[in-house]
Design a protein around this motif. Sequence first.
Motif, mmCIF file in Angstrom:
data_model
loop_
_atom_site.group_PDB
_atom_site.id
_atom_site.type_symbol
_atom_site.label_atom_id
_atom_site.label_comp_id
_atom_site.label_asym_id
_atom_site.label_seq_id
_atom_site.Cartn_x
_atom_site.Cartn_y
_atom_site.Cartn_z
ATOM 1 N N THR A 139 0.809 -1.212 0.000
ATOM 2 C CA THR A 139 0.000 0.000 0.000
ATOM 3 C C THR A 139 0.844 1.264 0.000
ATOM 4 O O THR A 139 0.292 2.366 -0.026
ATOM 5 C CB THR A 139 -0.919 0.027 1.234
ATOM 6 O OG1 THR A 139 -0.120 0.039 2.431
ATOM 7 C CG2 THR A 139 -1.827 -1.199 1.246
ATOM 8 N N ARG A 140 2.171 1.136 0.004
ATOM 9 C CA ARG A 140 3.065 2.288 0.037
ATOM 10 C C ARG A 140 4.248 2.019 -0.881
ATOM 11 O O ARG A 140 4.954 1.023 -0.711
ATOM 12 C CB ARG A 140 3.556 2.559 1.465
ATOM 13 C CG ARG A 140 2.437 2.885 2.443
ATOM 14 C CD ARG A 140 2.866 2.642 3.894
ATOM 15 N NE ARG A 140 4.017 3.452 4.257
ATOM 16 C CZ ARG A 140 3.936 4.671 4.763
ATOM 17 N NH1 ARG A 140 2.742 5.225 4.976
ATOM 18 N NH2 ARG A 140 5.014 5.352 5.089
ATOM 19 N N GLY A 144 -2.914 11.050 -8.442
ATOM 20 C CA GLY A 144 -3.306 11.869 -7.305
ATOM 21 C C GLY A 144 -4.132 13.072 -7.660
ATOM 22 O O GLY A 144 -4.790 13.660 -6.790
ATOM 23 N N PRO A 203 4.015 11.989 -5.473
ATOM 24 C CA PRO A 203 3.446 11.680 -4.145
ATOM 25 C C PRO A 203 1.960 12.003 -4.091
ATOM 26 O O PRO A 203 1.494 12.997 -4.617
ATOM 27 C CB PRO A 203 4.267 12.577 -3.212
ATOM 28 C CG PRO A 203 5.571 12.767 -3.922
ATOM 29 C CD PRO A 203 5.236 12.809 -5.385
ATOM 30 N N GLY A 204 1.245 11.096 -3.472
ATOM 31 C CA GLY A 204 -0.207 11.203 -3.381
ATOM 32 C C GLY A 204 -0.823 9.823 -3.350
ATOM 33 O O GLY A 204 -0.174 8.833 -2.981
ATOM 34 N N THR A 205 -2.082 9.728 -3.740
ATOM 35 C CA THR A 205 -2.812 8.461 -3.756
ATOM 36 C C THR A 205 -3.141 8.085 -5.188
ATOM 37 O O THR A 205 -3.763 8.879 -5.908
ATOM 38 C CB THR A 205 -4.106 8.551 -2.934
ATOM 39 O OG1 THR A 205 -3.786 8.902 -1.587
ATOM 40 C CG2 THR A 205 -4.843 7.219 -2.943
ATOM 41 N N GLN A 258 -5.665 0.714 -4.176
ATOM 42 C CA GLN A 258 -4.950 1.985 -4.180
ATOM 43 C C GLN A 258 -3.724 1.884 -3.288
ATOM 44 O O GLN A 258 -3.622 1.008 -2.432
ATOM 45 C CB GLN A 258 -5.860 3.123 -3.730
ATOM 46 C CG GLN A 258 -6.373 3.009 -2.311
ATOM 47 C CD GLN A 258 -7.307 4.160 -1.955
ATOM 48 O OE1 GLN A 258 -7.894 4.799 -2.826
ATOM 49 N NE2 GLN A 258 -7.446 4.437 -0.659
ATOM 50 N N TRP A 259 -2.794 2.812 -3.533
ATOM 51 C CA TRP A 259 -1.559 2.838 -2.752
ATOM 52 C C TRP A 259 -1.104 4.286 -2.608
ATOM 53 O O TRP A 259 -1.466 5.157 -3.420
ATOM 54 C CB TRP A 259 -0.472 1.985 -3.421
ATOM 55 C CG TRP A 259 -0.194 2.371 -4.841
ATOM 56 C CD1 TRP A 259 0.642 3.342 -5.294
ATOM 57 C CD2 TRP A 259 -0.789 1.793 -6.011
ATOM 58 N NE1 TRP A 259 0.627 3.410 -6.662
ATOM 59 C CE2 TRP A 259 -0.244 2.471 -7.126
ATOM 60 C CE3 TRP A 259 -1.716 0.778 -6.212
ATOM 61 C CZ2 TRP A 259 -0.606 2.144 -8.429
ATOM 62 C CZ3 TRP A 259 -2.077 0.461 -7.504
ATOM 63 C CH2 TRP A 259 -1.521 1.132 -8.596
ATOM 64 N N GLN A 260 -0.354 4.518 -1.574
ATOM 65 C CA GLN A 260 0.223 5.831 -1.328
ATOM 66 C C GLN A 260 1.592 5.911 -2.011
ATOM 67 O O GLN A 260 2.407 4.992 -1.879
ATOM 68 C CB GLN A 260 0.374 6.090 0.171
ATOM 69 C CG GLN A 260 -0.942 6.168 0.931
ATOM 70 C CD GLN A 260 -1.756 7.382 0.525
ATOM 71 O OE1 GLN A 260 -1.200 8.454 0.272
ATOM 72 N NE2 GLN A 260 -3.067 7.216 0.490
ATOM 73 N N LEU A 289 5.091 7.658 -2.064
ATOM 74 C CA LEU A 289 5.988 8.408 -1.190
ATOM 75 C C LEU A 289 7.057 9.100 -2.021
ATOM 76 O O LEU A 289 7.364 8.666 -3.146
ATOM 77 C CB LEU A 289 6.636 7.469 -0.180
ATOM 78 C CG LEU A 289 5.675 6.605 0.654
ATOM 79 C CD1 LEU A 289 6.468 5.685 1.573
ATOM 80 C CD2 LEU A 289 4.716 7.469 1.451
#
Length: 555
Positions: A390-391, A417, A460-462, A518-520, A522
């Motif tokens: 997820t990241r 994002g 960076p974001g979702t 979904q994933w974040q 970084l």
Amino acid sequence: MLGVVITVASWLGGCATPLDARKDREFQSNAHVHNRPTHRPVRSFTSFSDSLTCMDHMLRAADMPTTLITSKYIPDYSGRVSVATKDMIITALSQMSRVSNAFRYVDFEVELTRQDTVQNLTTILLNNNQLRLQRPALYLSGAIAFVDQNVINNRWDMGTSASRLETGYSANRNATLLGLEMHLGDFRTRTFIPGLDSSNEIIIANGGQGLDLAGRISDYGVHFNVGRDYTQGVGIATRTLVELAMIELLGKWARLPYWQCLTLDQAHPDFQRQLRDWYNAGNASQHRSLVQRSLASQGYLPADVPLRESDSQELRLAVARFQADHGMVVTGRVDFTTYERALRQFVEIDEEGRFTRIGWETGGRATGWPPQTQHLAIDLQVENPVIDRTRFESGTPIYLSSSLSRSAHLYCFMSNGHGQVIRLLPNAAMPHALLSANQTVRIPDWMSPNPGFLLDAGQPGTETVGCFASTRDMAGLLPGLTEPPALSLLGGVQGIDGVQQAFTQALGEGEFASQRVQWQVLPAGPAMQAAPAPAAPSVAPPAAPSSPPASGGAR
């Protein structure tokens, strides 16, 4: 009398002269037809073929990362079993990894005695340090430990004799035991893992009956002999032991309840024999009717298609797709193998231990059919071999897979994002939206050397990927989502929620299946910050294998 002898001698002498091959031209022309096999080839199935598929889905549900595995040569110390045991192991591992991608076999063994292209190139590249073999984590070792022939051997003979009539009857039965020992070892330390072993035996039997009659009428005698025999094959017996050993060893290693896959009704040795009896009791029209109802319940045919008394193009295409999905030789015809694979879900063992049919009768007239149509569902997964899926850092390659519970049209989209959306499926590499039941689609196809595109984490974001499936083709209903080129920005759509709203307006609530992951994203580490990711997903040819991707989004 002398004249007769001379005539016969002259005829035999004429037969000794060379024949004229041209006179046999019509006879010889039949060789082009008679040299062909009478039957189509069939796929090799055992009692545990479905158990391997069960293990595949169990490994997928457990999110097992890909493990590299190899095996030693599996010898036969009895000298009586001439089979390719190692290749059977590779096939079993492949069947356990079709959906889960749990195991990849490393062909680590180099045989100096073999002279083929792969072996020669491997030797040359290894000697020049130009070939890098991946080190496996596990390896399999074992042997065909023993073959005890004729452990039980029963014979029975009886005969009568008279002046003009003699009779005789004989019968025999015997059984042979075949044993296979398999072990799982740690390749790094070359030590066998305690408890991860498999020691199984199987019975190979044969039997026969014979009848002899001999009689004499005046000066003439007549002799008549008839017999029937059966012999169970050592090859399929060895494959059965290999598949059982793979399920036991790797199920124990993965700490999964593998025994659930061994208790399937289809794993019973008499399962196929009982299905064969039911198949022989029907006719071709009844077979087509039953198989068509089964295919309709699994989504290969619309449920409202009328039953066909004879073959149709629609039915043949549906049968061909079903055969391809289940690893059979594709013919488009309803043969016994197709009949057995299509109806096995409608057979169970009753309280008395006998196989019973669910929803169909011997006469072929189904009661309560078609069965409950399987619910359409999507299985969308992130396949990166990491614990936390997820990241991800910006620029990290993303690997996804999707499959359907029944045949339907599949469409997948990705949102960054900022809510900008691109269509992942269908695309140029996979132009057709129609997907068969339980067929896994890799996004992108990381197993292919030319996947068509790569998918990277962007800014960076979702980020979100959503897949939507329907039994209807959406090409004409949603032109704004299906007509623009794949991997390009879709105008007028905001995020995956906007895609779902469009499907709802076109089909109605509950008329399609959907799933999203979904994933974040970084910020990238120092090594990746040299090339900033674009604000929106971009399309580009896949990067060369030797260099990491330098931009984010879809490439």
